[in-house]
Motif scaffolding. Structure first.
Motif, PDB file in Angstrom:
ATOM      1  N   SER A 150      29.163   4.697 -13.696  1.00 25.36           N
ATOM      2  CA  SER A 150      29.787   3.376 -13.526  1.00 25.36           C
ATOM      3  C   SER A 150      28.830   2.361 -12.913  1.00 25.36           C
ATOM      4  O   SER A 150      27.845   1.996 -13.535  1.00 25.36           O
ATOM      5  CB  SER A 150      31.073   3.497 -12.690  1.00 25.36           C
ATOM      6  N   THR A 171      27.971   8.019 -16.742  1.00 27.40           N
ATOM      7  CA  THR A 171      29.179   7.662 -17.478  1.00 27.40           C
ATOM      8  C   THR A 171      29.231   6.151 -17.609  1.00 27.40           C
ATOM      9  O   THR A 171      29.108   5.437 -16.606  1.00 27.40           O
ATOM     10  CB  THR A 171      30.443   8.160 -16.743  1.00 27.40           C
ATOM     11  N   HIS A 173      31.656   3.238 -18.955  1.00 31.43           N
ATOM     12  CA  HIS A 173      33.034   2.987 -19.385  1.00 31.43           C
ATOM     13  C   HIS A 173      33.418   1.569 -18.991  1.00 31.43           C
ATOM     14  O   HIS A 173      32.785   0.966 -18.129  1.00 31.43           O
ATOM     15  CB  HIS A 173      33.980   4.021 -18.741  1.00 31.43           C
ATOM     16  N   THR A 178      39.550   2.510 -15.870  1.00 29.42           N
ATOM     17  CA  THR A 178      39.630   3.380 -14.700  1.00 29.42           C
ATOM     18  C   THR A 178      39.341   2.622 -13.427  1.00 29.42           C
ATOM     19  O   THR A 178      39.568   3.130 -12.355  1.00 29.42           O
ATOM     20  CB  THR A 178      38.650   4.553 -14.788  1.00 29.42           C
ATOM     21  N   MET A 217      30.182   1.806 -24.183  1.00 26.27           N
ATOM     22  CA  MET A 217      31.260   1.514 -23.238  1.00 26.27           C
ATOM     23  C   MET A 217      32.643   1.737 -23.852  1.00 26.27           C
ATOM     24  O   MET A 217      33.546   2.217 -23.182  1.00 26.27           O
ATOM     25  CB  MET A 217      31.138   0.059 -22.793  1.00 26.27           C
ATOM     26  N   LEU A 223      35.450  10.719 -23.612  1.00 31.28           N
ATOM     27  CA  LEU A 223      36.088  11.049 -22.340  1.00 31.28           C
ATOM     28  C   LEU A 223      37.528  11.455 -22.615  1.00 31.28           C
ATOM     29  O   LEU A 223      38.179  10.907 -23.501  1.00 31.28           O
ATOM     30  CB  LEU A 223      36.056   9.838 -21.403  1.00 31.28           C
ATOM     31  N   ASP A 226      39.982   8.493 -21.286  1.00 33.05           N
ATOM     32  CA  ASP A 226      39.489   7.129 -21.201  1.00 33.05           C
ATOM     33  C   ASP A 226      38.579   6.874 -22.388  1.00 33.05           C
ATOM     34  O   ASP A 226      38.213   7.797 -23.115  1.00 33.05           O
ATOM     35  CB  ASP A 226      38.721   6.965 -19.880  1.00 33.05           C
ATOM     36  N   ILE A 227      38.197   5.635 -22.545  1.00 32.43           N
ATOM     37  CA  ILE A 227      37.162   5.359 -23.530  1.00 32.43           C
ATOM     38  C   ILE A 227      35.853   5.177 -22.776  1.00 32.43           C
ATOM     39  O   ILE A 227      35.828   4.806 -21.605  1.00 32.43           O
ATOM     40  CB  ILE A 227      37.506   4.134 -24.405  1.00 32.43           C
ATOM     41  N   GLY A 228      34.772   5.469 -23.461  1.00 31.36           N
ATOM     42  CA  GLY A 228      33.473   5.397 -22.813  1.00 31.36           C
ATOM     43  C   GLY A 228      32.607   6.564 -23.251  1.00 31.36           C
ATOM     44  O   GLY A 228      32.981   7.331 -24.134  1.00 31.36           O
ATOM     45  N   THR A 229      31.446   6.693 -22.623  1.00 34.18           N
ATOM     46  CA  THR A 229      30.491   7.721 -23.022  1.00 34.18           C
ATOM     47  C   THR A 229      29.908   8.396 -21.798  1.00 34.18           C
ATOM     48  O   THR A 229      29.695   7.751 -20.775  1.00 34.18           O
ATOM     49  CB  THR A 229      29.316   7.093 -23.808  1.00 34.18           C
TER      50      THR A 229
ATOM     51  N   THR B   7      34.195   6.484 -11.669  1.00 35.93           N
ATOM     52  CA  THR B   7      34.768   7.523 -12.522  1.00 35.93           C
ATOM     53  C   THR B   7      35.834   8.323 -11.774  1.00 35.93           C
ATOM     54  O   THR B   7      36.507   9.141 -12.373  1.00 35.93           O
ATOM     55  CB  THR B   7      33.677   8.483 -13.004  1.00 35.93           C
TER      56      THR B   7
END
Lengths: 269, 71
Positions: A150, A171, A173, A178, A217, A223, A226-229, B7
């Motif tokens: 993040s 991560t 996102h 979140t 993103m 995830l 959630d969405i993201g990588t 996160t």
């Protein structure tokens, strides 16, 4: 348990026992005579020599150890304007920023190493730390060990050169899912602008393009909730977010190289 | 006006666990080094964590986390 008296005796006596009611004789194990091993004399250290080290604790500290490289660790949550409950391990920007200023001011310090293992945190505080590191005139090298998630992403890319450990993860996102908003009229527009600050900082300070970063993103299916990588080690390098995959020794080597380059240009000193 | 970008599940961060655990940490400056300590008795502190950036400070045996210092 029955112990045959012949157990430790010789084979001759065992074979002579013909009584069918007696338990079968246990065959004595074949004990090979051990070759005589040389006596280890180093095993017992002289207790007199250890005592002063234990009592005074002086022997392990090298006298006048002065490092021209200072190390800054970003751990746990990046804490901002709001004090988080005490079970959180936090990195506070009011600690970090004066330290960065001190690194800039102190003529004995020639470079700064940034070690990241953070799960994210306050956007404003994270961006403040990242901007301050970017503004340093002395060489900086960052290394992501464990995780740089993040808001850790802009901090990782803020250094002159960035490393990631092969097992470390990052991560990426969106903020609004979140992330948490406290006391803000929760307009999507406000969050969008907040997120754009992060996207802008990251894309300006790394080799990743804005489209690519936003694509990571908002990726679906990576995830669980959630969405993201999640980028692991090399993947962050392939995407251009981080410069190189490496270890602490490589990162220190790079930092020394950057220091030498800057000295050659007459930057500091 | 705080936006937390992390996160971690947000309730894990904001949940106040001071009822369950006794946290009694202080930030002090000892011998020119900023550190987090736990006050024990009068003028005695247990080192929890150093905030310094100087790697040399972390080699100082007297300041290892867990050691007791007094001002």
């Amino acid at each position: 348990m029955y112990y045959n008296s012949d157990y430790f005796g010789d084979n001759k006596q065992v074979s002579q026992n013909n009584n069918p009611f007696s338990p079968p004789a246990i065959k004595p194990p074949d004990i090979q005579p051990q070759p005589a091993t040389p006596v280890r004399r180093k095993a017992k250290a002289n207790p007199r020599k250890i005592e002063p080290i234990k009592e005074l604790g002086e022997a392990t500290l090298p006298v006048n150890f002065q490092s021209n490289i200072h190390c800054m660790t970003i751990v746990g949550q990046v804490e901002g304007h709001m004090i988080l409950p005490p079970q959180n391990k936090t990195t506070k920007y009011e600690h970090i920023i004066p330290q960065i200023i001190a690194v800039e001011q102190n003529p004995d310090i020639e470079g700064m190493m940034l070690v990241l293992n953070t799960v994210g945190g306050d956007v404003e505080a994270g961006l403040a730390i990242a901007e301050t590191i970017r503004g340093l005139s002395k060489p900086t090298v960052s290394i992501v060990m464990g995780g740089g998630h993040s808001i850790g992403t802009p901090i990782a890319v803020s250094a002159n050169y960035s490393f990631i450990a092969p097992t470390a993860t990052m991560t990426i996102h969106p903020i609004r899912l979140t992330g948490l908003v406290i006391g803000v009229p929760a307009t999507m527009d406000y969050l969008e602008r907040m997120q754009d600050r992060v996207v802008q900082f990251v894309t300006e300070n790394s080799n990743i393009s804005q489209q690519e970063f936003k694509k990571l993103m908002f990726k679906v299916g990576e995830l669980s909730q959630d969405i993201g990588t999640v980028l692991v080690g090399k993947e962050a390098v392939h995407n251009g977010l981080i410069n190189e995959e490496g270890t602490i020794s490589q990162a220190l080597k790079k930092l020394r190289q950057l220091i030498d380059e800057q000295k050659g240009q007459g930057g500091i000193h | 006006m705080d936006v937390i970008y992390t996160t971690y599940p947000i309730d894990m961060i904001l949940e106040d666990k001071t009822q369950e655990y006794q946290f009694n940490f202080q930030d002090i400056n000892y011998q020119g080094i900023n550190m987090q300590v736990e006050p024990l008795e009068w003028n005695k502190f247990r080192v929890i964590r150093l905030y310094s950036t100087d790697p040399a400070h972390y080699l100082n045996n007297n300041l290892q986390p867990g050691s007791i210092i007094s001002k």
